[in-house]
Every structure is written in structure tokens, then in C-alpha cells.
Design an enzyme around this catalytic site. Structure first.
Site, PDB file in Angstrom:
ATOM      1  CB  SER A 126      -0.881   0.006   1.247  1.00 33.61           C
ATOM      2  OG  SER A 126      -1.474   1.274   1.421  1.00 33.61           O
ATOM      3  CE1 TYR A 139      -4.102  -2.402   4.861  1.00 38.41           C
ATOM      4  CE2 TYR A 139      -3.377  -0.162   4.418  1.00 38.41           C
ATOM      5  CZ  TYR A 139      -3.838  -1.384   3.967  1.00 38.41           C
ATOM      6  OH  TYR A 139      -4.013  -1.595   2.614  1.00 38.41           O
TER       7      TYR A 139
END
Ligand SMILES: NC(=O)c1ccc[n+]([C@@H]2O[C@H](COP(=O)([O-])OP(=O)(O)OC[C@H]3O[C@@H](n4cnc5c(N)ncnc54)[C@H](OP(=O)(O)O)[C@@H]3O)[C@@H](O)[C@H]2O)c1
Length: 236
Positions: A126, A139
């Protein structure tokens, strides 16, 4: 071409599965959701394969019938935000690290030996990894691990090409729950198109949408204290 995709039952992975199948690839679409897998298997060129990516034995058993792959795209993942860092929730942290990072290790042990010589391995990370962002302790840490894993594999694997993917915001069930603005968010279909092009060109890194990811990359040159001040401002 035989392409295995984890996280194919939703969002980016589902679009990848459908588009690769339309191109004529044999797609092995993976996930846990039985109904969604059955729906995908109705498409020409898509076979489904059910396993929990956090369970090594389940992955090995479920993929035993597949001899070899041209491409393996490790895309399955989840996001949970840390709402109260002062009262750190280690169970949440463990859940996110397990599905996003440890599961990559299980998939690598089970699937990497089956990638043909000259084949491709794709790891979906990401753009959160470019800069520390609020509420992203779990995350962001999990995806930072994925990015490092992919870069290190790219050095050590001699007969398999590794592509690392850094998406910006993509509109999927994963981000539907986000309660904050998602600048320059793209559709799952556009995300899949960016990825297919980059994977086809055997790019080492695929990032999109470019304007968004280039801004993040440029902000990386700021001294950490300055960025932290800006990021704290974002949370107010
Ligand atoms: N959307 C974004 O803005 C964005 C941005 C950057 C990176 N990403 C990354 O892109 C990837 C795909 O995200 P998405 O937005 O398309 O999410 P999504 O729509 O929520 O899809 C997630 C997929 O992961 C699978 N999955 C989750 N846990 C699993 C498990 N334990 N075992 C097997 N499969 C599992 C789900 O399948 P089942 O439920 O069927 O198991 C589903 O197919 C993720 O790695 C995510 O972190 C997304």
C-alpha cells in the site's frame, strides 16, 4: 498463462480475476467466501480455490491439484485502524499483521515452488508505506513489512520476477468503511488496469494513481519532525 490470485472474491482481486480471464488466462481465484467463489467460477477461464490465507496447511491442501503457475498475485488483505493508540489493542495488531504479512509467508512457502522458471510473483502492499499516517500503526506496519519482503525477494529470486504494488485509495468494500476523505480514489476496475499493465511490463514497482503516489513520494523528503507536525494537523 495460469494466474493465481489471492483475495479474488472482492475489490481489486475480483477485477484482476475477471480481466485476466477475459484476456484468455486460466485464473485460479482464491478466497474464503464460498458463494462468491462459486459465482466467479461461472466465468469462462476462472477456477475457484478456497483457503484461509492465514492457514499454511489449508493453503497447501487446497492448492495440491495445481501443478504450476505463470503468475501468483498475493493480494488478500484487510485493514483495521487503531482508534486509541494510548490503549493499544494488541489483538487488533495481531489480526492485521497475521492476514497482511504472515499470510504472505504462508502463501510463499506453499506457492512459490510452483511458479514456473521465468514466472512472476506480485505482492500487494500500500502507498501507506511511503509516509507514517494517523491510525495506521497496524495496517502501515503490516504493509511496510510486505514492501520490505517484496524488495528482498526481488534480490534473492533469480528465476522469478517480483513486482511490488503500492496502490493509493481504491473504492472497494475494504475502504467503504473509511470515515475520512480519500483523495484521488480510483475504482477497483482502474486499479486492476494499472496493475495488469505494470505486471505485463514486469515493473519492479507499480504505484497508482500517479499524481497521488508521486505527491506522497515527494513528501518523503521532508524531515521526520516536520512531517509528524503536518500529520498531527491532519488528525485535528
Ligand atoms: N482499497 C484500497 O484503497 C487499497 C489501498 C492500498 C492497498 N490495498 C490492498 O489491496 C488488497 C486488496 O484490497 P481490496 O481493497 O480489494 O479489499 P477487499 O475488497 O476487502 O478484498 C479483500 C480480499 O482479501 C481476501 N481475504 C481477506 N482475509 C483473507 C484470509 N484470511 N484468507 C483468504 N483471503 C482473505 C477476501 O476474501 P474472503 O473474504 O473471501 O476471504 C477478499 O477477497 C489488500 O491487500 C489491501 O490491503 C487496498
Amino acid at each position: 498463462m495460469i494466474t493465481l490470485i489471492t483475495g479474488a472474491t472482492s475489490g481489486i482481486g475480483e477485477q484482476l480475476a475477471i480481466k485476466y480471464a477475459e484476456q484468455g488466462d486460466t485464473v485460479i481465484a482464491c478466497g474464503r467466501n464460498k458463494d462468491k467463489l462459486a459465482e466467479l467460477a461461472k466465468h469462462t477461464n476462472i477456477q475457484s480455490c478456497q483457503f484461509d490465507a492465514t492457514d499454511l496447511q489449508d493453503i497447501k491442501q487446497s492448492t495440491i491439484g495445481f501443478a504450476e503457475f505463470d503468475r501468483v498475485i498475493l493480494n488478500a488483505g484487510n485493514c483495521e485502524y487503531v482508534d486509541d493508540a494510548r490503549n493499544f489493542d494488541s489483538a487488533l495488531f495481531e489480526r492485521v499483521i497475521t492476514v497482511n504479512l504472515l499470510a504472505m509467508g504462508y502463501c510463499l512457502e506453499a506457492l512459490l515452488p510452483k511458479i514456473k522458471t521465468g514466472g512472476q510473483l506480485v505482492l500487494v502492499s500500500s502507498s501507506v508505506t511511503y509516509l507514517p499516517l494517523p491510525r495506521s500503526e497496524a495496517y502501515g506496519a503490516s504493509k511496510a513489512g510486505v514492501s520490505y519482503l517484496a524488495k528482498s525477494l526481488a534480490i534473492d529470486l533469480n528465476d522469478v520476477d517480483v513486482t511490488l504494488v503500492h496502490p493509493g485509495f481504491v473504492k472497494t468494500p475494504l475502504t467503504n468503511k473509511n470515515d475520512f476523505p480519500m483523495p484521488m480514489a480510483v475504482s477497483a476496475s482502474d486499479a486492476a488496469n494499472y496493475m495488469i499493465k505494470g505486471i505485463h511490463n514486469r515493473k519492479k514497482e507499480v504505484h497508482f494513481p500517479y499524481r497521488f503516489t508521486l505527491i506522497l513520494k515527494a513528501l518523503r523528503i521532508l524531515p521526520l519532525p516536520l512531517w509528524l507536525k503536518i500529520a498531527k494537523g491532519l488528525t485535528r
